[in-house]
Design a protein around this motif. Sequence first.
Motif, PDB file in Angstrom:
ATOM      1  N   ALA A  10       0.851  -0.950  -0.179  1.00 42.58           N
ATOM      2  CA  ALA A  10      -0.046  -0.019   0.008  1.00 42.58           C
ATOM      3  C   ALA A  10       1.012   1.197  -0.070  1.00 42.58           C
ATOM      4  O   ALA A  10       1.871   1.141   0.610  1.00 42.58           O
ATOM      5  CB  ALA A  10      -0.919   0.012   1.222  1.00 42.58           C
ATOM      6  N   PRO A  11       0.482   2.079  -0.826  1.00 42.43           N
ATOM      7  CA  PRO A  11       1.537   3.562  -0.813  1.00 42.43           C
ATOM      8  C   PRO A  11       1.670   3.888   0.826  1.00 42.43           C
ATOM      9  O   PRO A  11       0.574   3.999   1.412  1.00 42.43           O
ATOM     10  CB  PRO A  11       0.657   4.489  -1.800  1.00 42.43           C
ATOM     11  CG  PRO A  11      -0.804   4.028  -1.940  1.00 42.43           C
ATOM     12  CD  PRO A  11      -0.700   2.436  -1.467  1.00 42.43           C
ATOM     13  N   ARG A  12       2.821   4.381   0.908  1.00 39.48           N
ATOM     14  CA  ARG A  12       3.173   5.097   2.249  1.00 39.48           C
ATOM     15  C   ARG A  12       2.512   6.521   2.615  1.00 39.48           C
ATOM     16  O   ARG A  12       2.458   7.138   1.298  1.00 39.48           O
ATOM     17  CB  ARG A  12       4.659   5.024   2.441  1.00 39.48           C
ATOM     18  CG  ARG A  12       5.159   3.539   2.748  1.00 39.48           C
ATOM     19  CD  ARG A  12       6.622   3.916   3.239  1.00 39.48           C
ATOM     20  NE  ARG A  12       7.051   2.672   3.657  1.00 39.48           N
ATOM     21  CZ  ARG A  12       8.384   2.404   4.282  1.00 39.48           C
ATOM     22  NH1 ARG A  12       9.195   3.550   3.785  1.00 39.48           N
ATOM     23  NH2 ARG A  12       8.919   1.620   4.675  1.00 39.48           N
ATOM     24  N   ARG A  13       2.104   6.775   3.436  1.00 40.29           N
ATOM     25  CA  ARG A  13       1.702   8.040   3.652  1.00 40.29           C
ATOM     26  C   ARG A  13       2.836   9.031   3.888  1.00 40.29           C
ATOM     27  O   ARG A  13       4.048   8.614   4.214  1.00 40.29           O
ATOM     28  CB  ARG A  13       0.915   8.175   4.957  1.00 40.29           C
ATOM     29  CG  ARG A  13      -0.336   7.756   4.904  1.00 40.29           C
ATOM     30  CD  ARG A  13      -1.401   7.842   6.093  1.00 40.29           C
ATOM     31  NE  ARG A  13      -0.937   8.631   7.177  1.00 40.29           N
ATOM     32  CZ  ARG A  13      -0.560   7.952   8.550  1.00 40.29           C
ATOM     33  NH1 ARG A  13      -0.928   6.719   8.835  1.00 40.29           N
ATOM     34  NH2 ARG A  13       0.029   8.740   9.373  1.00 40.29           N
ATOM     35  N   PHE A  14       2.647  10.372   3.443  1.00 40.74           N
ATOM     36  CA  PHE A  14       3.702  11.329   3.541  1.00 40.74           C
ATOM     37  C   PHE A  14       4.215  11.501   4.922  1.00 40.74           C
ATOM     38  O   PHE A  14       3.511  11.656   5.842  1.00 40.74           O
ATOM     39  CB  PHE A  14       3.421  12.790   3.131  1.00 40.74           C
ATOM     40  CG  PHE A  14       4.299  13.735   3.130  1.00 40.74           C
ATOM     41  CD1 PHE A  14       5.400  13.871   2.350  1.00 40.74           C
ATOM     42  CD2 PHE A  14       4.308  14.621   4.203  1.00 40.74           C
ATOM     43  CE1 PHE A  14       6.170  14.768   2.524  1.00 40.74           C
ATOM     44  CE2 PHE A  14       5.055  15.693   4.286  1.00 40.74           C
ATOM     45  CZ  PHE A  14       6.091  15.667   3.390  1.00 40.74           C
ATOM     46  N   SER A  15       5.526  11.475   5.081  1.00 38.77           N
ATOM     47  CA  SER A  15       6.144  11.774   6.512  1.00 38.77           C
ATOM     48  C   SER A  15       7.000  12.603   6.554  1.00 38.77           C
ATOM     49  O   SER A  15       8.228  12.583   5.706  1.00 38.77           O
ATOM     50  CB  SER A  15       6.410  10.393   7.010  1.00 38.77           C
ATOM     51  OG  SER A  15       7.182  10.444   8.331  1.00 38.77           O
ATOM     52  N   PRO A  16       6.962  13.806   7.003  1.00 43.40           N
ATOM     53  CA  PRO A  16       8.008  14.729   6.953  1.00 43.40           C
ATOM     54  C   PRO A  16       9.328  14.149   7.649  1.00 43.40           C
ATOM     55  O   PRO A  16      10.348  14.411   7.414  1.00 43.40           O
ATOM     56  CB  PRO A  16       7.466  16.017   8.046  1.00 43.40           C
ATOM     57  CG  PRO A  16       5.840  15.572   8.216  1.00 43.40           C
ATOM     58  CD  PRO A  16       5.624  14.090   7.852  1.00 43.40           C
ATOM     59  N   ARG A  17       9.287  13.244   8.596  1.00 44.95           N
ATOM     60  CA  ARG A  17      10.191  12.645   9.147  1.00 44.95           C
ATOM     61  C   ARG A  17      11.224  12.006   8.353  1.00 44.95           C
ATOM     62  O   ARG A  17      12.507  12.040   8.280  1.00 44.95           O
ATOM     63  CB  ARG A  17      10.054  11.867  10.448  1.00 44.95           C
ATOM     64  CG  ARG A  17      11.190  11.090  11.169  1.00 44.95           C
ATOM     65  CD  ARG A  17      10.671  10.037  12.345  1.00 44.95           C
ATOM     66  NE  ARG A  17      10.505  10.949  13.397  1.00 44.95           N
ATOM     67  CZ  ARG A  17       9.754  10.859  14.386  1.00 44.95           C
ATOM     68  NH1 ARG A  17       9.254   9.472  14.549  1.00 44.95           N
ATOM     69  NH2 ARG A  17       9.976  11.462  15.371  1.00 44.95           N
ATOM     70  N   VAL A  61      12.839  14.692   5.884  1.00 50.13           N
ATOM     71  CA  VAL A  61      13.940  15.255   6.665  1.00 50.13           C
ATOM     72  C   VAL A  61      15.109  14.324   6.522  1.00 50.13           C
ATOM     73  O   VAL A  61      16.437  14.740   6.317  1.00 50.13           O
ATOM     74  CB  VAL A  61      13.595  15.603   7.807  1.00 50.13           C
ATOM     75  CG1 VAL A  61      14.982  16.015   8.759  1.00 50.13           C
ATOM     76  CG2 VAL A  61      12.664  16.719   7.890  1.00 50.13           C
ATOM     77  N   ARG A  62      14.811  13.035   6.924  1.00 51.32           N
ATOM     78  CA  ARG A  62      15.965  11.773   6.793  1.00 51.32           C
ATOM     79  C   ARG A  62      16.549  11.765   5.615  1.00 51.32           C
ATOM     80  O   ARG A  62      17.812  11.668   5.481  1.00 51.32           O
ATOM     81  CB  ARG A  62      15.472  10.539   7.566  1.00 51.32           C
ATOM     82  CG  ARG A  62      16.543   9.674   7.769  1.00 51.32           C
ATOM     83  CD  ARG A  62      16.101   8.454   8.230  1.00 51.32           C
ATOM     84  NE  ARG A  62      14.986   7.600   7.348  1.00 51.32           N
ATOM     85  CZ  ARG A  62      14.204   6.707   7.528  1.00 51.32           C
ATOM     86  NH1 ARG A  62      14.099   6.194   8.715  1.00 51.32           N
ATOM     87  NH2 ARG A  62      13.537   6.268   6.597  1.00 51.32           N
ATOM     88  N   GLY A  63      15.809  11.701   4.493  1.00 47.73           N
ATOM     89  CA  GLY A  63      16.347  11.574   3.168  1.00 47.73           C
ATOM     90  C   GLY A  63      17.221  12.844   2.638  1.00 47.73           C
ATOM     91  O   GLY A  63      18.218  12.674   2.443  1.00 47.73           O
ATOM     92  N   VAL A  64      16.600  13.883   3.156  1.00 52.59           N
ATOM     93  CA  VAL A  64      17.519  15.046   2.753  1.00 52.59           C
ATOM     94  C   VAL A  64      18.801  15.068   3.513  1.00 52.59           C
ATOM     95  O   VAL A  64      19.957  15.436   2.830  1.00 52.59           O
ATOM     96  CB  VAL A  64      16.698  16.185   3.131  1.00 52.59           C
ATOM     97  CG1 VAL A  64      17.461  17.577   2.938  1.00 52.59           C
ATOM     98  CG2 VAL A  64      15.703  16.406   2.129  1.00 52.59           C
ATOM     99  N   LEU A  65      18.662  14.842   4.901  1.00 54.22           N
ATOM    100  CA  LEU A  65      20.049  14.874   5.672  1.00 54.22           C
ATOM    101  C   LEU A  65      20.940  13.819   5.071  1.00 54.22           C
ATOM    102  O   LEU A  65      22.181  13.990   5.037  1.00 54.22           O
ATOM    103  CB  LEU A  65      19.892  14.609   7.210  1.00 54.22           C
ATOM    104  CG  LEU A  65      19.154  15.571   7.801  1.00 54.22           C
ATOM    105  CD1 LEU A  65      18.773  15.223   9.287  1.00 54.22           C
ATOM    106  CD2 LEU A  65      19.965  16.997   7.867  1.00 54.22           C
TER     107      LEU A  65
END
Length: 166
Positions: free
Chosen positions: A22-29, A32-36
């Motif tokens: 099932a598609p994952r819901r958007f998670s700001p965490r 942010v982890r991906g950007v870091l």
Amino acid sequence: MAKRRSKRQKPTASARKPHARAPRRFSPRRLVRGVLIALAILAVPVTWLILEERQARALADLSVVGNGEPVAVQVFDQGCPDCRRLRDNAEQALANIERPPAWRMVNINSSQGRRFAGEQMVDHVTIVLFDGRGERTDVIRGVASVSELETAFSDLGRNARARRER
């Protein structure tokens, strides 16, 4: 009574396919982890490029010529193997002597390098030696050995000290 054999039923089409996630819901965490992680991966090469650029600018700074210390300036071309060999020999010679002159390199393919080479009437695979007053004392053309360069650099430093003592 007759025995009945039970037939195995074939799995249905939906049972044979692996379940799609099932598609994952958007998670700001997670964002942010991906950007870091991306920043951490990019930080090392970007820092290295910045430091390389600063070092190249420092090596090309000819404002030290005539500031009281002897200077050796190599005119080079990035794609020239003889220029690289001369640079390697010069850097080894500079490391071997006690009081080396300031070391500068100008790329003949840059406007500053072309101007310098034109003023000094030299081509690539050349080292121009200046005393502390900025006067040209010698020109080394072609690939010189480490020992020849050590002698030239030492003589340049000795002549500069002798003039200061007078």
